[in-house]
Design a protein around this motif. Sequence first.
Motif, short mmCIF file in Angstrom:
data_model
loop_
_atom_site.label_atom_id
_atom_site.label_comp_id
_atom_site.label_asym_id
_atom_site.label_seq_id
_atom_site.Cartn_x
_atom_site.Cartn_y
_atom_site.Cartn_z
N GLY A 30 -11.47 -2.74 -7.11
CA GLY A 30 -11.71 -1.17 -6.98
C GLY A 30 -11.22 -0.41 -8.12
O GLY A 30 -10.32 -0.88 -8.66
N VAL A 31 -12.00 0.47 -8.47
CA VAL A 31 -11.75 1.33 -9.78
C VAL A 31 -11.79 2.77 -9.41
O VAL A 31 -12.66 3.24 -9.29
N LEU A 32 -10.63 3.49 -9.63
CA LEU A 32 -10.56 4.81 -9.41
C LEU A 32 -10.65 5.48 -10.88
O LEU A 32 -9.54 5.26 -11.64
N LEU A 82 -2.08 15.96 -7.73
CA LEU A 82 -1.79 14.68 -7.17
C LEU A 82 -2.35 14.25 -5.90
O LEU A 82 -2.54 13.18 -5.49
N ARG A 83 -1.96 15.24 -4.85
CA ARG A 83 -2.62 14.86 -3.69
C ARG A 83 -3.88 14.55 -3.56
O ARG A 83 -4.44 13.84 -2.60
N ASP A 84 -4.72 15.37 -4.45
CA ASP A 84 -6.24 14.92 -4.36
C ASP A 84 -6.21 13.40 -5.10
O ASP A 84 -7.15 12.74 -4.45
N VAL A 85 -5.77 13.11 -6.14
CA VAL A 85 -5.76 11.64 -6.41
C VAL A 85 -5.19 10.56 -5.41
O VAL A 85 -6.02 9.76 -5.37
N ILE A 86 -4.26 11.01 -4.65
CA ILE A 86 -3.85 10.09 -3.80
C ILE A 86 -4.94 10.05 -2.40
O ILE A 86 -5.31 9.01 -1.98
N ALA A 87 -5.42 11.06 -2.13
CA ALA A 87 -6.61 11.09 -1.22
C ALA A 87 -7.80 10.28 -1.56
O ALA A 87 -8.51 9.43 -0.77
N ALA A 88 -8.15 10.49 -2.84
CA ALA A 88 -9.15 9.60 -3.45
C ALA A 88 -8.84 8.15 -3.46
O ALA A 88 -9.85 7.33 -3.11
N TYR A 89 -7.59 7.79 -4.06
CA TYR A 89 -7.41 6.51 -4.02
C TYR A 89 -7.48 5.78 -2.60
O TYR A 89 -7.77 4.67 -2.28
N ASP A 90 -6.95 6.61 -1.53
CA ASP A 90 -7.09 6.29 -0.13
C ASP A 90 -8.44 5.75 0.65
O ASP A 90 -8.66 5.02 1.17
N VAL A 91 -9.32 6.80 -0.01
CA VAL A 91 -10.86 6.48 0.44
C VAL A 91 -11.33 5.24 -0.30
O VAL A 91 -12.01 4.31 0.58
N ILE A 98 -13.09 -3.82 -0.34
CA ILE A 98 -12.37 -3.66 -1.44
C ILE A 98 -11.24 -4.73 -1.29
O ILE A 98 -10.69 -4.82 -0.25
N ASP A 99 -10.79 -5.42 -2.36
CA ASP A 99 -9.59 -6.03 -2.38
C ASP A 99 -8.46 -5.29 -2.65
O ASP A 99 -8.18 -4.79 -3.80
N ARG A 100 -7.58 -4.89 -1.56
CA ARG A 100 -6.54 -3.89 -1.83
C ARG A 100 -5.45 -4.42 -2.85
O ARG A 100 -4.78 -3.54 -3.37
N SER A 101 -5.45 -5.70 -3.23
CA SER A 101 -4.61 -6.21 -4.39
C SER A 101 -5.08 -5.96 -5.64
O SER A 101 -4.42 -6.32 -6.69
N ALA A 102 -6.16 -5.65 -5.90
CA ALA A 102 -6.88 -5.47 -7.15
C ALA A 102 -7.60 -4.19 -7.29
O ALA A 102 -8.76 -3.86 -7.20
N ILE A 103 -6.72 -2.99 -7.35
CA ILE A 103 -7.31 -1.91 -7.97
C ILE A 103 -6.67 -1.30 -9.26
O ILE A 103 -5.54 -1.35 -9.25
N ALA A 115 -2.42 9.73 -12.91
CA ALA A 115 -2.75 8.45 -12.59
C ALA A 115 -1.63 7.60 -12.78
O ALA A 115 -1.06 6.83 -11.95
N SER A 116 -0.64 8.07 -13.90
CA SER A 116 0.81 7.34 -14.00
C SER A 116 1.53 7.52 -12.95
O SER A 116 2.32 6.69 -12.24
N ILE A 117 1.73 8.78 -12.24
CA ILE A 117 2.40 9.25 -11.18
C ILE A 117 1.95 8.32 -10.16
O ILE A 117 2.83 8.06 -9.07
N LEU A 118 0.68 8.37 -9.84
CA LEU A 118 0.11 7.59 -8.73
C LEU A 118 0.56 6.26 -8.32
O LEU A 118 0.81 5.73 -7.38
#
Length: 256
Positions: A30-32, A82-91, A98-103, A115-118
């Motif tokens: 997966g790529v965000l 940052l909350r937006d980024v976290i929410a998008a990541y979770d989607v 998705i392979d959750r170990s490969a994002i 992204a750094s803080i995420l």
Amino acid sequence: MTTSSEAIEIAVEKGKVAGTVLSPEARKPGVLFVHGWGGSQESDLIRAKRIAALGCICLTFDLRGHGDTLAQQQTVSRADNLRDVIAAYDVLANNPDIDRSAIAVMGNSYGAYLASILSTQRPVKWLALSVPALYRDAEWDVPKRQLDREDLAEYRSMQVISSENRALAACAQFEGDVLLVEAEHDHLVPHETIMNYRRAFEKAHSMTHRIVDGADHAMTSEICQQAYTSVLSAWAIEMIVGRRVGFMESSMLRAP
């Protein structure tokens, strides 16, 4: 390889932001994508389509204060985004293919900072930071529009150690593969800021630093845009696609 796209809405607190999921026929990593301040997911779609064609599931989206929520730009803070980024990541991570170990997370400017803080909030294996901006930790909840631009310019010209900045501290903890892209003639994110990020990645598995010759911060010219897309795609092929192919081949060799 063909790709398909689907428009989605991402719930964030009491509102929603728009996003687009781009999926290849063979779905694995997966790529965000996280766009910069004043940008939108539109700026990421061309590169996302190219990465998706490599065999990745890509998600682009609009941070609050951008796209359909532009009216919120005067009040949105770094904490909100940052909350937006976290929410998008979770989607993205909750996609069953998705392979959750490969994002991987690919951020530009303000998006690279977020992204750094995420990477301290969610698992991230690959981190691509293009012209990453840097901000003081103070006034985290203050609307970003109200931050002092002259103070930011001064701060970005200073040498900052990782223990003194939240984003750099996150980089110091990161153990995956990193791509750091610098624009040669960047007046918003100077060379010293790039070096602050580079020095912070002391635990990274690998570090790739590329400079786009002749580029300004926005990489305005078509030549610079093409050069940046080529750098990003080549890194994705080497790190994401190549490393996973090697892992799969070695796993097959070890199988009884």
